[in-house]
Design a protein around this motif. Structure first.
Motif, short mmCIF file in Angstrom:
data_model
loop_
_atom_site.label_atom_id
_atom_site.label_comp_id
_atom_site.label_asym_id
_atom_site.label_seq_id
_atom_site.Cartn_x
_atom_site.Cartn_y
_atom_site.Cartn_z
N GLN A 78 2.19 -3.25 8.51
CA GLN A 78 2.24 -1.82 8.25
C GLN A 78 3.06 -1.60 6.98
N PRO A 79 2.90 -0.45 6.32
CA PRO A 79 3.69 -0.18 5.12
C PRO A 79 5.19 -0.31 5.39
N GLY A 80 5.87 -0.98 4.50
CA GLY A 80 7.31 -1.21 4.65
C GLY A 80 7.66 -2.59 5.14
N ASP A 81 6.69 -3.33 5.72
CA ASP A 81 6.99 -4.68 6.20
C ASP A 81 7.34 -5.60 5.02
N PHE A 82 8.35 -6.42 5.25
CA PHE A 82 8.72 -7.43 4.26
C PHE A 82 7.89 -8.69 4.51
N PRO A 140 1.80 -15.62 -1.93
CA PRO A 140 1.72 -16.55 -3.06
C PRO A 140 1.54 -15.79 -4.37
N LEU A 141 2.17 -16.31 -5.42
CA LEU A 141 2.01 -15.75 -6.77
C LEU A 141 2.21 -16.87 -7.77
N ASN A 142 1.15 -17.16 -8.49
CA ASN A 142 1.21 -18.21 -9.51
C ASN A 142 1.74 -19.53 -8.97
N GLY A 143 1.26 -19.90 -7.80
CA GLY A 143 1.59 -21.20 -7.24
C GLY A 143 2.94 -21.27 -6.54
N ARG A 144 3.63 -20.16 -6.38
CA ARG A 144 4.91 -20.19 -5.66
C ARG A 144 4.98 -19.04 -4.67
N GLU A 145 5.88 -19.17 -3.72
CA GLU A 145 6.05 -18.15 -2.70
C GLU A 145 6.99 -17.06 -3.21
N THR A 146 6.58 -15.80 -3.03
CA THR A 146 7.34 -14.66 -3.53
C THR A 146 7.51 -13.64 -2.42
N LEU A 147 8.67 -13.00 -2.39
CA LEU A 147 8.91 -11.93 -1.43
C LEU A 147 8.30 -10.64 -1.92
N GLY A 148 7.96 -9.75 -1.00
CA GLY A 148 7.44 -8.45 -1.37
C GLY A 148 7.47 -7.50 -0.19
N VAL A 149 6.98 -6.29 -0.42
CA VAL A 149 6.95 -5.26 0.61
C VAL A 149 5.54 -4.70 0.68
N VAL A 150 5.01 -4.60 1.89
CA VAL A 150 3.70 -3.96 2.07
C VAL A 150 3.83 -2.50 1.65
N LEU A 155 -8.79 -12.91 -3.49
CA LEU A 155 -7.65 -12.55 -2.65
C LEU A 155 -6.92 -13.80 -2.16
N ARG A 156 -5.65 -13.67 -1.97
CA ARG A 156 -4.83 -14.72 -1.36
C ARG A 156 -4.23 -14.14 -0.07
N ASP A 157 -3.97 -15.03 0.88
CA ASP A 157 -3.45 -14.60 2.18
C ASP A 157 -1.95 -14.29 2.09
N VAL A 158 -1.56 -13.26 2.84
CA VAL A 158 -0.13 -13.08 3.12
C VAL A 158 0.35 -14.30 3.90
N LEU A 159 1.45 -14.90 3.49
CA LEU A 159 1.90 -16.13 4.12
C LEU A 159 2.59 -15.87 5.45
N HIS A 160 3.54 -14.94 5.48
CA HIS A 160 4.16 -14.58 6.76
C HIS A 160 4.95 -13.28 6.57
N ALA A 161 5.25 -12.67 7.69
CA ALA A 161 6.05 -11.45 7.71
C ALA A 161 7.43 -11.77 8.26
N TYR A 162 8.44 -11.01 7.79
CA TYR A 162 9.82 -11.26 8.19
C TYR A 162 10.21 -10.35 9.36
N ASP A 163 11.02 -10.92 10.24
CA ASP A 163 11.49 -10.18 11.41
C ASP A 163 12.72 -9.37 11.01
N VAL A 164 12.48 -8.26 10.36
CA VAL A 164 13.54 -7.37 9.90
C VAL A 164 12.96 -5.97 9.91
N PRO A 165 13.75 -4.95 10.16
CA PRO A 165 13.19 -3.59 10.16
C PRO A 165 12.47 -3.30 8.85
N PRO A 166 11.31 -2.64 8.93
CA PRO A 166 10.56 -2.36 7.70
C PRO A 166 11.30 -1.39 6.80
N MET A 167 10.99 -1.45 5.51
CA MET A 167 11.56 -0.50 4.56
C MET A 167 11.05 0.90 4.91
#
Length: 736
Positions: A36-40, A44-54, A68-80
């Motif tokens: 959902q929007p706000g999830d951390f 993947p970006l240019n061959g490396r793993e990068t953090l971001g926010v939905v 398209l590239r797959d989202v690698l995983h979501a973090y267990d933290v309250p969404p933004m």
């Protein structure tokens, strides 16, 4: 009839990355992952793993699946929160910054996305509801003490159990083998003890109670509104707005207090602890990475009820922000000049609006922008006219240096020498103020006139005699003091010109050798520990004479300080800065306010070559309202802020010709029209800074004309080479 091939489109989301990119990128959501929007997330970006926010909005349905590239995983933290996402977008649009660059400030502790590692402890293996087999082995006195140290269902760390029971850790392991104890995860402790809003309510005067009640009502309304809280120095403004913080706690919402120099605010933290019984959460550049990680996560999980911080604290992930306080709102330290260029005071108002929170702007000497907003009704206004506890305002007098000059080679006039001597003789404390670090601001050769300057900046090197070095206060370049003139080679002809606080310290040592002296400057008070120690030494009267720069103006309370002497009151008036007079009044009024804050009356002497200047007359009369009104009238006809808008373009390059060429192109493409004016290009006052040549252009418009659309169209018309940087500064507060 042709066969139609249906291609299944995988769910996709937009992800904003904390990089200086124009917008969000599309990613595919793998099976089994729900976002959902706000999830951390990690992507993947240019061959490396990068953090971001939905991010909000629909992904591009026309983007081919193969790209398209797959989202690698979501973090267990309250969404933004949605309010923080809107804030990131608002700041990006207002400052013309890439949204990802603003997001980076909101993700300043990426390690906090990982949950803290669970800690193991011990609990009783037997008890009500337990299915464990009966323990084996006899109950020795040591084991009995262990059993007595644990309540049923309680989990404690092994070292604490052993300490309580007075046994060695091996006893616990033996009891676990025998089935008496079993390992269990410790409950995660709260990072910050909750402040008690009713811990120690202060005694407020009638005026203070009325102001506090108004702020409490604004917080209790749970809706956006801005209140300007003004008052003479020492009038109890802090106690009043802490009552608003208390109401925010009662509402079960979070409070944010912004201070201009949080690392130097030891006395403020003491007052908070006395009021609420605990320390607040802190956020500033001096924190360790571990503390930043823990604090960021505590804020996100709602476990930091009150956070006190520097301007970057605006971007923390508060789940329910109910109050934003900006203390000393006039301070230029709230303006960030590098990276994303923004003013924290103005963005604090926006953050409060997007969070349905109350906002309080606090100052004894508010900025003309804030005063104008209060006068036009955009902000409510509460004023405290008297000092708290019956203390009186200090008596201010001017020392005309044309008539009463210091002795040759000195900088303290006979009148100020006499005043300091008398103060020290009575056993009281005195302060000498000079807003200039180091020993001398300029070193020149008396043989050839050569001035020692920074090789990287258009600035003179400042002598720091105690460290035996010359230093640039803009880029940090330092070098030893030479024995010979670098230009003509003459030896013994280099002379220090003008005073810094080190030179005043030297002179004070000659005049009052028995006085215990302390220098308070950013290079002698580098952080919280040093600030706390300085405050303690002064409060316990281990110091007789304080010699300080502008950091002594920031909210200190020295009950035994009765005299303030300003060595050079004219210092801030030099140059063509739009706000030079306003800032000088604010700084000197704040410094003067350090005197006489308890039962002993205070006295202030301002040394000046221009006693007739409106700034000096305003300080002498104490009528700052009339001064600010006159200052407003000088700016109104020309549509200067706050009656018009400004935006600066700062062009910089390592090669001077590259900076000149791009500045010329921007000048040729400059916008025009009614109510729009462009000044420049021209070399910046600091035409060389950190090895880069700088040119400035200034866009000025009427108040009713937004500068951002004009800037976007202007910049789009000019191709800027890759080796040239154009920095945009909307609402500049400095013009160097």
């Amino acid at each position: 009839m042709n066969d139609t091939i249906l291609v299944a489109i995988s769910p996709r989301v937009r992800v904003l990355l904390p990089l200086p990119l124009a917008g969000a990128y599309d990613y595919r959501v793998p099976p089994g992952m729900r976002l959902q929007p706000g999830d951390f997330v990690a992507v993947p970006l240019n061959g490396r793993e990068t953090l971001g926010v939905v991010w909000d909005g629909e992904a591009d349905p026309d983007l081919p699946e193969r790209k398209l590239r797959d989202v690698l995983h979501a973090y267990d933290v309250p969404p933004m929160t949605a309010s923080l996402r809107r804030f990131v977008e608002w700041v990006a649009q207002y400052t013309l910054s890439p949204p990802g660059a603003v997001l980076r400030m909101a993700m300043s502790a990426p390690a906090a996305l990982e949950p803290p590692a669970p800690q193991a402890g011990w609990t009783l293996a037997t008890g009500p509801g337990s299915n464990a087999p009966p323990p084996t082995g006899r109950v020795t006195p040591e084991r009995q003490r262990v059993l007595d140290a644990l309540r049923p269902g309680e989990v404690l760390p092994g070292n604490l159990i052993a300490e309580r029971a007075g046994v060695k850790p091996g006893v616990l392991r033996g009891m676990a083998d025998g089935g008496w104890l079993r390992p269990a995860l410790l409950p995660r402790p709260l990072e910050f003890a909750p402040p008690d809003p009713d811990h120690a309510q202060p005694r407020l005067g009638t005026e203070q109670r009325a102001a506090a009640a108004a702020l409490e009502a604004a917080v209790a309304a749970r809706q956006y509104g801005v209140t300007l809280l003004t008052g003479v120095t020492g009038s109890g403004k802090t106690e009043v707005y802490l009552d608003a913080v208390a109401e925010c706690l009662r509402q079960k919402r979070q409070a944010l207090v912004l201070l201009p120099e949080i690392a130097l605010s030891a006395q403020w933290l003491d007052r908070f602890r006395a009021r609420f019984g605990v320390n607040p959460a802190l956020w500033h550049s001096e924190l360790t990475s571990r503390t930043r990680r823990r604090t960021w996560r505590a804020v996100a999980e709602g476990e930091a009820p009150v956070l006190v911080g520097a301007r970057s604290a605006l971007f923390l992930p508060y789940p329910d922000l109910g109050l934003v306080v900006v203390d000393e709102e006039h301070e230029t330290a709230f303006k960030q000049e590098e990276g994303v260029v923004y003013h924290a005071r103005d963005m604090a108002v926006v953050r409060a609006r997007l969070s349905d929170a109350a906002c309080v702007l606090v100052s004894a000497t508010p900025s003309l922008e804030t005063l104008t907003n209060a006068e036009t009704g955009r902000y409510a206004h509460r004023h405290l006219s008297e000092r708290h506890g019956g203390a009186t305002l200090p008596a201010i007098s001017l020392v005309d240096l044309r008539r009463d000059p210091p002795e040759r080679g000195r900088f303290i006039s006979p009148k100020l020498v006499e005043a300091v001597g008398g103060t020290l003789a009575r056993g009281e404390q005195a302060m000498l103020f000079l807003n200039r670090r180091g020993y001398a601001p300029l070193t020149l050769c008396r043989a050839c006139g050569h001035r020692l300057r920074c090789p990287n900046c258009t600035a003179w090197l400042v002598e720091h005699r105690a460290q035996k070095r010359l230093q640039c206060h803009h880029c940090g370049h330092a070098e030893p003091v030479p024995q010979h003139c670098p230009e003509c080679g003459a030896e013994g002809f280099l002379a220090a010109v003008g005073p810094g606080v080190e030179r005043v310290l030297e002179e004070a040592g000659t005049l009052w050798p028995e006085a215990r002296r302390l220098v308070m400057a950013s290079d002698t008070i580098p952080g919280p520990a040093a600030a706390a120690e300085a405050a303690r030494a002064i409060a316990e009267r281990e110091v007789d004479l304080i010699i300080g720069t502008q950091i002594v103006a920031k909210g200190w309370h020295f009950p035994h300080l009765t005299l303030v002497g300003v060595v050079d009151a004219d210092l801030g008036l030099a140059g063509g800065d739009l706000r030079a007079a306003e800032r000088t009044v604010q700084l000197l009024h704040q410094v003067a306010g350090r005197a006489g804050r308890a039962e002993m009356p205070g006295r202030v002497l301002l040394q000046t070559f221009s006693p007739e200047h409106p700034v000096m007359q305003a300080l002498l009369s104490g009528d700052l309202d009339a001064f600010m009104a006159a200052e407003a009238e000088t700016r109104r006809p020309g549509h200067w802020p706050p009656f018009g808008r400004l935006a600066a373009l700062i062009v910089s390059a390592e090669e001077e010709r590259d900076a000149d060429r791009t500045a010329r192109d921007l000048g040729l493409a400059a916008p025009g029209g009614e109510g729009v004016q462009v000044l420049g290009p021209a070399p910046a006052p600091l035409a060389l800074l950190r090895g880069r040549h700088r040119r400035r252009l200034l866009l000025k418009t009427r108040r009713d004309i937004a500068v951002q659309p004009i800037l976007r169209e202007w910049l789009a018309r000019v191709e800027v080479p890759g080796n040239v940087k154009v920095q945009v500064d909307v609402d500049p507060v400095g013009f160097l």
